[in-house]
Write an enzyme that holds these catalytic residues in place. Structure first.
Site: not given
Length: 148
Positions: A88, A95-96, A101, A116
């Site tokens: 994970s 930008e995010s 996983h 974004c």
């Protein structure tokens, strides 16, 4: 209850200089496409029949290449290797984020790619295909911060 809560990992002390701007010209980084204004595009990506899903270093490398291809700025990455298998992890982007996983025993990986502004998450998909060689890819798109 406190013993069940993990301490925070890495927290930035100061705001990042990865994206600097003049406060007088501040933008919200929302985009407009086909007359719709929104914060960014969130892809949900399922890889089936995939390979290389139990190697954190390989996964980190592929996700970094994919994030860069979208036009994003990588701020931080963290990957955890499970025993007996699976990984994970997340890349935090200016930008995010990109997260993964894996279930190597099922040759399956679940990824989120949320960017974004002008970044294009679809540019990551060929990199993911090259890095994990999936037999099948399922994609779903969600526009975040939809204004209209």
């Amino acid at each position: 209850m406190d013993s069940l809560v993990s301490p925070l990992g890495m927290v930035s002390e100061f705001p990042s200089e990865a994206q600097t701007f003049d406060a007088a010209e501040a933008k919200d980084h929302f985009v407009e496409r086909d007359g719709v204004r929104f914060a960014g595009t969130h892809l949900i990506v399922d890889l089936w029949g995939a390979t290389n899903l139990d190697d954190p270093a390989h996964i980190d490398s592929v996700l970094r290449e994919a994030a860069i291809e979208t036009g994003a700025t990588i701020l931080h990455g963290h990957f955890h290797h499970f025993h007996p298998g699976g990984v994970s992890g997340v890349l935090v982007l200016a930008e995010s984020h990109v997260s993964i996983h894996t279930w190597p025993e099922r040759s399956y990986a679940a990824l989120d790619i949320f960017v974004c502004g002008i970044c294009n998450p679809y540019k990551a998909v060929p990199i993911l295909k090259k890095g994990f060689l999936p037999e099948r890819v399922q994609l779903a798109e969600h526009k975040r911060g939809l204004i209209g």
